[in-house]
Design a protein around this motif. Structure first.
Motif, PDB file in Angstrom:
ATOM      1  N   HIS A   1       5.950 -51.273 -20.504  1.00 57.02           N
ATOM      2  CA  HIS A   1       6.348 -52.211 -21.957  1.00 57.02           C
ATOM      3  C   HIS A   1       5.471 -51.201 -22.660  1.00 57.02           C
ATOM      4  O   HIS A   1       4.532 -50.207 -22.638  1.00 57.02           O
TER       5      HIS A   1
ATOM      6  N   VAL B   1       5.447 -57.384 -27.140  1.00 58.01           N
ATOM      7  CA  VAL B   1       5.296 -56.336 -26.311  1.00 58.01           C
ATOM      8  C   VAL B   1       6.775 -56.354 -25.775  1.00 58.01           C
ATOM      9  O   VAL B   1       7.490 -57.285 -25.507  1.00 58.01           O
TER      10      VAL B   1
ATOM     11  N   ILE C   1       2.732 -55.858 -18.150  1.00 53.11           N
ATOM     12  CA  ILE C   1       2.545 -57.292 -18.505  1.00 53.11           C
ATOM     13  C   ILE C   1       2.242 -58.134 -17.390  1.00 53.11           C
ATOM     14  O   ILE C   1       3.385 -58.172 -16.286  1.00 53.11           O
ATOM     15  N   PRO C   2       1.204 -58.458 -16.987  1.00 53.80           N
ATOM     16  CA  PRO C   2      -0.035 -58.522 -17.990  1.00 53.80           C
ATOM     17  C   PRO C   2      -0.506 -57.192 -17.930  1.00 53.80           C
ATOM     18  O   PRO C   2      -0.227 -56.297 -16.780  1.00 53.80           O
TER      19      PRO C   2
ATOM     20  N   LEU D   1      -0.752 -63.456 -24.808  1.00 52.75           N
ATOM     21  CA  LEU D   1      -0.136 -63.779 -23.633  1.00 52.75           C
ATOM     22  C   LEU D   1      -0.752 -65.315 -22.962  1.00 52.75           C
ATOM     23  O   LEU D   1      -1.930 -65.491 -23.318  1.00 52.75           O
TER      24      LEU D   1
END
Length: 377
Positions: A223, A234, A287-288, A343
């Protein structure tokens, strides 16, 4: 073929079932062999034989019981082929069900349907976890592959252009054919980037540019969080191709800007350009986000070393410079950042997951940083 056809058409015959099952298996084997050896002298005859087999296996009448039986046989055959072909199926299942890995990767399960895909996908994901965890899992993956008859192959590698040579992870040969991955200085030299026209620092950044372009092509999990391209979230680079192009263009533009400013004696202007470049590099994220002491974390840290050199140069020129990489509890650093992203998973609640842009104070001018942090929920 006449007697084969007779036996296949006998109703309620176990022998007919066994024959049909084996003929499906033969057809599948010959189809795969034909694909792997397209220039074999027997290729044409094999194609004709496959046509005969397909005609033979097609039910010649519409008995619903026979049609149902054929469907069951095809399903059983498909499952048998999958089990026989996937030597790394156990590795895939163990990896997907490991809670420690899920905490780092966010329940990011392996999707690969072939051994080569499984091998590469697992090892790319291990680049995002702490180095000690990655080493342990590489050993485990190799042990399971060797139990299945595979052999480590450090030659069968896909090359990614960079400023040094490094085997990122090996390939496999033997019962499992899978390519590994490596960094290659030769690939960088053979690219359009010429070291003779770039200083050492700029050559490393050019290496980052080409490495990122190649990695984005092979890893669908990547990302970007570059504010100048998209400031609100993101963005997946595999799902949003326009964003992919814009991110790569922004990375390239910042390299050209540094190259132009590098010839300028204004060290403050030069430092600001390096801060922008460092932000672009750290804005390529998973992500993460990757762990700080993972392979990815260590790679991106090389950009921060170059930023420190630019800061030291500005200090020597008589400027007051403070550079701060934002980490730890978000509550402790939020006053130094702006337009942060959040997040609700990954890392620990309330902590910074990654520093996209460093905070800087140059003389009396402050430049806010930017982070991705985990919410307290």
């Amino acid at each position: 073929m006449q007697n084969l056809h007779k036996l296949l058409t006998i109703e309620n015959s176990e022998l007919a079932k066994i024959l049909r099952f084996n003929l499906y298996g033969l057809a599948a084997t010959l189809t795969k062999a034909n694909q792997e050896y397209p220039f074999d002298t027997g290729c044409q005859v094999c194609e004709e034989l496959l046509q005969e087999l397909h005609q033979l296996l097609e039910p010649s009448f519409s008995d619903p019981r026979l049609l149902e039986e054929v469907g069951d046989l095809k399903g059983d055959l498909k499952q048998l082929e999958l089990t026989n072909e996937l030597k790394l199926l156990q590795l895939k299942e163990i990896f997907n069900n490991n809670s420690e890995l899920n905490s780092y990767l966010g329940n990011c399960h392996i999707q690969g349907q072939t051994d080569a895909e499984i091998w590469n996908e697992i090892h790319r994901k291990l680049l995002r976890v702490p180095e000690d965890v990655a080493i342990s899992w590489r050993h485990k993956a190799l042990e399971l592959a060797q139990e299945a008859g595979a052999v480590v192959d450090n030659i069968n590698l896909d090359e990614l252009p960079f400023v040094r040579d490094e085997i990122i992870y090996p390939g496999l040969s033997g019962t499992v054919q899978a390519k590994g991955l490596c960094l290659s200085q030769t690939a960088l030299i053979n690219s359009e980037i010429s070291q003779t026209h770039l200083a050492d620092n700029l050559y490393l950044i050019a290496g980052f540019l080409l490495l990122y372009i190649k990695f984005i092509e092979i890893d669908p999990d990547l990302h970007h969080a570059l504010k100048s391209v998209f400031s609100f979230d993101v963005v997946s680079l595999s799902a949003k191709l326009e964003q992919r192009h814009q991110y790569i263009d922004a990375l390239s533009d910042r390299l050209h800007r540094i190259q132009k400013i590098n010839e300028n004696i204004d060290t403050v202007l030069n430092l600001c350009a390096w801060i922008d470049m460092d932000e672009a590099i750290h804005s390529l994220v998973f992500i993460p986000p990757s762990e700080r002491y993972s392979w990815w974390g260590k790679l991106q840290k090389e950009s921060r070393h170059l930023l420190k050199k630019a800061a030291d140069k500005a200090v020597k020129a008589g400027n007051e410079v403070r550079i701060k990489q934002l980490s730890g509890l978000y509550a402790d650093v939020c006053e130094f950042s702006k337009d942060d992203l959040q997040l609700d998973y990954g890392g620990n609640p309330g902590e910074v997951l990654t520093c996209l842009r460093v905070y800087a104070k140059i003389n009396q001018q402050q430049y806010p940083g930017r982070v991705i942090f985990r919410t307290l929920r």
